[in-house]
Design an enzyme around this catalytic site. Sequence first.
Site, short mmCIF file in Angstrom:
data_model
loop_
_atom_site.label_atom_id
_atom_site.label_comp_id
_atom_site.label_asym_id
_atom_site.label_seq_id
_atom_site.Cartn_x
_atom_site.Cartn_y
_atom_site.Cartn_z
N HIS A 280 53.71 69.28 70.88
CA HIS A 280 54.30 70.09 71.96
C HIS A 280 54.59 69.23 73.19
O HIS A 280 55.65 69.34 73.79
CB HIS A 280 53.33 71.22 72.38
N TYR B 72 55.31 79.78 76.95
CA TYR B 72 54.30 80.54 76.20
C TYR B 72 54.48 82.06 76.28
O TYR B 72 54.36 82.75 75.25
CB TYR B 72 52.87 80.10 76.59
N GLU C 233 47.42 70.77 76.78
CA GLU C 233 48.70 70.08 77.00
C GLU C 233 48.85 69.59 78.44
O GLU C 233 49.44 68.53 78.68
CB GLU C 233 49.87 70.99 76.58
N ARG D 84 63.64 64.59 67.42
CA ARG D 84 62.86 64.18 66.23
C ARG D 84 61.78 63.20 66.66
O ARG D 84 61.98 62.39 67.59
CB ARG D 84 63.74 63.45 65.20
N TYR E 179 59.67 59.87 65.67
CA TYR E 179 59.73 58.69 64.80
C TYR E 179 58.54 57.79 65.12
O TYR E 179 58.30 57.45 66.29
CB TYR E 179 61.02 57.89 65.01
N LEU F 167 56.39 53.57 55.53
CA LEU F 167 55.84 52.26 55.90
C LEU F 167 55.74 52.08 57.41
O LEU F 167 55.03 51.20 57.89
CB LEU F 167 56.67 51.12 55.30
N GLY G 282 56.36 66.01 59.83
CA GLY G 282 56.82 67.39 60.01
C GLY G 282 55.63 68.33 60.06
O GLY G 282 54.50 67.90 60.24
N PRO G 283 55.89 69.64 59.89
CA PRO G 283 54.81 70.60 60.01
C PRO G 283 53.64 70.24 59.10
O PRO G 283 53.82 69.90 57.93
CB PRO G 283 55.47 71.90 59.57
C1 HEM Z 1 55.28 72.94 66.43
C2 HEM Z 1 51.79 76.26 66.79
C3 HEM Z 1 53.61 77.71 71.03
C4 HEM Z 1 57.53 75.00 70.18
C5 HEM Z 1 54.17 73.72 66.18
C6 HEM Z 1 53.34 73.58 65.01
C7 HEM Z 1 52.37 74.51 65.11
C8 HEM Z 1 52.58 75.24 66.33
C9 HEM Z 1 51.26 74.72 64.12
C10 HEM Z 1 53.54 72.56 63.88
C11 HEM Z 1 52.87 71.29 64.29
C12 HEM Z 1 53.15 70.13 63.37
O1 HEM Z 1 54.33 69.78 63.21
O2 HEM Z 1 52.20 69.56 62.86
C13 HEM Z 1 51.97 76.93 67.98
C14 HEM Z 1 51.08 77.95 68.49
C15 HEM Z 1 51.59 78.36 69.70
C16 HEM Z 1 52.80 77.59 69.93
C17 HEM Z 1 49.82 78.45 67.80
C18 HEM Z 1 51.08 79.41 70.65
C19 HEM Z 1 49.85 79.63 70.94
C20 HEM Z 1 54.83 77.10 71.17
C21 HEM Z 1 55.74 77.32 72.29
C22 HEM Z 1 56.86 76.58 72.04
C23 HEM Z 1 56.64 75.87 70.77
C24 HEM Z 1 55.47 78.21 73.48
C25 HEM Z 1 58.12 76.44 72.87
C26 HEM Z 1 58.99 77.34 72.97
C27 HEM Z 1 57.25 74.23 69.08
C28 HEM Z 1 58.18 73.30 68.50
C29 HEM Z 1 57.53 72.69 67.43
C30 HEM Z 1 56.22 73.28 67.36
C31 HEM Z 1 59.60 73.04 68.98
C32 HEM Z 1 58.08 71.60 66.50
C33 HEM Z 1 58.50 72.24 65.28
C34 HEM Z 1 59.89 72.04 64.87
O3 HEM Z 1 60.79 71.92 65.69
O4 HEM Z 1 60.05 72.03 63.65
N1 HEM Z 1 53.69 74.72 66.97
N2 HEM Z 1 52.99 76.74 68.87
N3 HEM Z 1 55.40 76.22 70.29
N4 HEM Z 1 56.08 74.20 68.36
FE1 HEM Z 1 54.51 75.42 68.68
#
Ligand code: HEM
Length: 401
Positions: A85, A95, A137, A206, A208, A279, A394-395
């Site tokens: 994040h 949030y 954060e 992204r 990297y 790698l 990724g996730p």
């Molecule tokens: C990624 C959970 C709030 C934006 C993730 C991931 C999780 C997660 C589990 C995947 C992490 C990984 O790649 O290993 C949460 C939880 C939230 C929350 C539990 C609230 C309590 C937010 C908020 C935003 C946000 C408020 C912004 C609007 C993102 C983005 C990604 C991400 C952009 C990257 C995923 C992608 O683009 O594929 N978050 N998140 N999240 N989160 Fe959150």
Amino acid sequence: MLDSKTIEIVKSTVPVLQTHGVAITNAFYQNLFTNHPELLNIFNHANQRQGKQPTALANAVLAAAANIDRLEEIIPVVVQIGNKHRALNVLPEHYPIVGETLLGAIKEVLGDAATDDIIDAWAKAYGVIADAFIGVEAKMYDEAANQPGGWSGFRRFVVDRKERESDVITSFYLVPEDGAPIASYEPGQYITVRVKPEGQEYEHIRHYTLSSAPGQPYYRITVKREDATDHKPAGIVSTYLHNAAHVGSIIELSAPAGVFTLDQSKETPLVLLSGGVGLTPMVSMLETVLNNHPSRKVSYVHAAINGNVHAMKDYIASLENAHPQMKSYVCYESPAPGDTCDKTGYIDLPWLQQIVDKNSDFYLCGPIPFMRAMYQALRSWDVPADSIHYEVFGPAASLEN
Ligand code: HEM
């Protein structure tokens, strides 16, 4: 603190939300992007399409809710997600938008079963979970900005050098446009690239992994060009970097982040096990350990389809020649004419047992099926789980089964 009634309602409704978890988060994302299209500048559209992100978010919210009365137990997960994040520049004001949309999606999917009591309880629980993320954060933003050479948000960098590493992999050397120092990092950490390729409506972000040891006046990333296949379109950012970014192009970066890092306090033998473009953290770790810990034994074990797509082949061979404590092994799935390697097919346990010490620390990076096979092979050899270190691109996903 949440009252006991709220905690009870949240915990008792976790199973039903689990059943509908993916439906809820699918509805959530659809509504989020309809009502807040500006967030498409932050989210990865490819992960959305593949359904990976909905599952990751659903799992994280449910895991947090199941532990709502002892959130401190999931802090390591919050830290890992918080790193992502922070690197994406997710801010406190995002949030409430996510919370409101999530509650709306719960109501939409559960219908009448979502009573006012249930919705109220989840609203309170979300508030507590969001505060935990925002708190973790906030510290990360402070640390990123206040370290020497650090910054908050995105900073403009210039492509200083572009080096072809194989048919599909190229390294980019990035220097700050302002000429000021850049933050150091731990080997294994990533930087986050934000670009808006021509013709694209939104910015694309992204992560990297940094592919060289820290301490240079540049950041190096080593990127695989993700061409279109029958199953997925071409990677927007990797195609931009390979085809459109040239020496002098501007790319925005957020400061280094990530929890998959080399433990430099150890003297155990080190095995760096990678597949394909996995790698990148391994090369950063390898350079670091060779520079800083010359007495530590290190094995660099790499799998590639064949020599044409094998990145940094000559460079790794030169390191092996210069450092007697290092051994390099290569496995090609299907060697091309003229290729030489130590094994063909896939890396398997009998081969690993011949080439590496069981009492090593193992670092894994590559495609998920590769990492799962390696993890399970090592566990079946009774390598302790805490000697196997990995982070999935990724996730997040589990490698246990
Ligand atoms: C990624 C959970 C709030 C934006 C993730 C991931 C999780 C997660 C589990 C995947 C992490 C990984 O790649 O290993 C949460 C939880 C939230 C929350 C539990 C609230 C309590 C937010 C908020 C935003 C946000 C408020 C912004 C609007 C993102 C983005 C990604 C991400 C952009 C990257 C995923 C992608 O683009 O594929 N978050 N998140 N999240 N989160 Fe959150």
